[in-house]
Design an enzyme around this catalytic site. Structure first.
Site, short mmCIF file in Angstrom:
data_model
loop_
_atom_site.label_atom_id
_atom_site.label_comp_id
_atom_site.label_asym_id
_atom_site.label_seq_id
_atom_site.Cartn_x
_atom_site.Cartn_y
_atom_site.Cartn_z
CG HIS A 123 43.96 39.88 39.12
ND1 HIS A 123 45.13 40.48 38.73
CD2 HIS A 123 43.19 40.87 39.63
CE1 HIS A 123 45.06 41.77 38.98
NE2 HIS A 123 43.89 42.04 39.52
CE LYS B 35 43.75 42.70 45.76
NZ LYS B 35 42.95 43.78 45.18
CD GLN C 129 40.20 39.63 45.91
OE1 GLN C 129 39.61 39.92 46.95
NE2 GLN C 129 40.58 40.56 45.05
CB CYS D 103 42.18 42.86 36.71
SG CYS D 103 42.67 44.56 36.90
CG ASP E 232 46.01 35.42 43.03
OD1 ASP E 232 46.15 36.00 44.13
OD2 ASP E 232 45.42 35.94 42.07
#
Lengths: 152, 406
Positions: B118, B221, B198, B359, B195
């Site tokens: 991202h 999220k 997700q 993104c 990261d």
């Protein structure tokens, strides 16, 4: 109502028109020419990425070209714009663009001036697509302004 | 048993939009009522700034804020002192990149990333690489954006100091082998930043077991409110790292001669009055997910995804980019129809998906397209919704996509 007016109010005809301009866009493909103005429109929209060019000589739009990756609305509306504005004086072109933007914003407008571009008269109902319907037109607006500033 | 129909009742957005099919969960998730209630309670029962208030409601706000570190630690299996609250995952990744670039990276060093990252895990590194003169290289990926461990090992020359990767990539849902990556990297004293935006809330995250050095995610999220993110870091690394922002709340002392002493981690990363409401909501979201059970959530989501793929993989007009990945969004295009036109058509059928490059603007090198449609699921989605989606797709043609706006 004339035959043309009838057609321009017929959703099936309008859909065919948009589809045709999308599949076979007019004035498509950029040219490499001196003095030609160019706008790459990719900054404020995540997804459409188009470049519009115009050749303005002595206050007349001699040519409009465009290319890029874009949705049906951007492609077809820019294609129709290129047809409409080619050969027009800057004053005429500005008037047509203003008329079109009024239509997109659901304000009063004169459909006569827009010819096929009235296909986008209902886009205002989909707020997220207004940018698509105006991207090519805004590029042209900016380049007309640039041309006028240059000649002042 | 995972009773999705009962779970759906927890979400006011679902109650208020019973006929809407929401498949844009990679962008943001809905919030359960108890999260919203927790935030409202903060504002109606104990609205006070945190730190050193000498009155009851301020003490209560302090306790709620501290409790949130426990809730995150419970969900992600880390120490409470390893949890810092920032504005979002972007802020957390920027903090890590800035902190490492400042004191850990030098000219000639290499940071390894991937082309499936991202923007928030690329742009901070791009910027800092120019400032500090370190290099960026990309770990090779397969067509569905999975890191191959042998290819990863081949990237590890003596200049590599940091690896920063998504646990689950946001366009293709590839689940990277973070635990193995950490093990291999640590053999060469390379730091690993993850990261987790997700991944968290979709699968069990065990910070200690992964042995990552940093793990970043956003609250919104994973059923929590917007505007809060978490930076989890190994404590000694957090202690060594300089904060990106300075100000109130995070300093111990400062003097007229310009010197100052900062507080210890994690507080030193939380300059200014934090998003207390958001942290309280995130705390509640962590507990909600923990109560549902991350393993059960993950098993149900994988079952849903398999069902989804099974329904659309043989449809002639669909180009599917990630049928084999277990997690994350289902990413596809419809032949000859631009992604945004697909999304516009689906919207007219009350189905929410996202079109674009999500993104991840350099991913096209891998999947061969700039634009795609991303349908992303969460544990409150149902097989019936997938059926609605599939039926809608069957009615999609260039004509029907154009009719939406004519």
């Amino acid at each position: 109502m004339s035959r043309t007016d009838e057609l321009l109010n017929d959703p099936v005809f309008l859909r065919e028109l948009v589809m045709d301009h999308y599949k076979y866009p007019h004035n498509h493909g950029l040219v490499d020419k001196e003095d030609i103005l160019s706008r790459h429109m990719a900054s404020d929209s995540c997804i459409d990425d188009i470049t519009v060019q115009t050749d303005i000589q002595d206050g007349v739009i001699k040519d409009v070209r465009f290319d890029g990756i874009a949705c049906t609305i951007s492609t077809a509306s820019t294609s129709m714009m290129s047809d409409l504005l080619k050969g027009k004086s800057l004053e005429e072109a500005k008037n047509i663009i203003e008329t079109y933007l009024n239509m997109i914003e659901n304000k009063d407008y004169d459909p006569e001036k827009l010819e096929e571009a009235v296909a986008f008269k209902n886009v205002y109902k989909q707020a997220n697509r207004i940018k698509c319907a105006t991207i090519g037109w805004k590029a042209m607006q900016e380049m007309i302004e640039e041309s006028e500033n240059k000649n002042e | 048993m995972f009773d999705v129909n009962e779970i759906r009742k927890d979400f006011p957005m679902i109650t208020n939009h019973p006929d809407m099919v929401y498949f844009d969960n990679s962008a943001t998730t809905y919030k359960p009522k108890r999260v919203l209630d927790a935030m409202m309670e903060y504002y109606t029962s104990y609205n006070s700034n945190i730190e050193r208030g000498d009155y009851d409601t301020a003490v209560r706000a302090d306790k709620a804020y501290d409790h949130a570190r426990e809730a995150v630690a419970g969900l992600a299996n880390c120490e409470t002192k390893e949890v810092a609250f920032l504005a979002n995952v972007t802020a957390a990744l920027n903090q890590v990149a800035y902190g490492l670039a400042k004191d850990h990276l030098k000219e000639g060093d290499t940071v390894l990333l991937s082309e499936a990252e991202h923007a928030s895990n690329l742009l901070p590194w791009f910027y800092l690489s120019r400032q500090k003169g370190f290099r960026i290289r990309y770990i090779p990926l397969d067509k569905q954006a999975n890191v191959d461990l042998e290819a990863f090992k081949d990237c590890l020359d003596d200049t590599v100091r940091v690896v920063s990767l998504a646990y689950v990539t946001n366009v293709l849902g590839s689940v990277q082998p973070i635990k193995e990556i950490c093990r291999i990297a640590h053999e060469k004293n390379i730091l690993v930043c993850v990261d987790g935006a997700q991944a968290i809330g979709h699968r069990k995250v065990d910070f200690k077991d992964l042995d990552a050095d940093f793990f970043c995610f956003s609250s919104h999220k994973m059923c929590g409110p917007d505007g809060v993110g978490v930076l989890i870091g190994k404590y000694h690394l957090l202690q060594e790292m300089d904060p990106l922002l300075l100000g109130g709340g995070m300093n111990a002392r400062f003097y007229a001669d310009g010197t100052y002493i900062l507080k210890d981690a994690p507080v030193k990363f939380e300059a200014g009055t934090p998003n207390i409401e958001g942290v309280v909501g995130l705390s509640s979201a962590c507990e909600y997910l923990t109560d549902l059970g991350m393993d059960r959530i993950n098993a149900y989501e994988e079952e849903l995804r398999r069902y989804f793929i099974g329904k659309i993989k043989d449809m002639d007009q669909i180009v599917l980019y990630n049928p084999d990945n277990l997690s994350g969004p289902v990413t596809f295009n419809v032949k000859d129809i631009f992604a945004q036109d697909v999304a516009g058509y689906l919207a007219s059928k009350n189905i929410a998906v996202r079109s674009g490059n999500h993104c991840a603007k350099i991913l096209h090198e891998i999947i061969g397209t700039d634009q795609s449609v991303r349908a992303s699921l969460y544990f409150y989605n149902t097989k019936e919704e997938i059926d609605v989606f599939t039926e809608a797709l069957k009615g999609l043609s260039l004509e029907s996509a154009i009719d939406v706006f004519i």
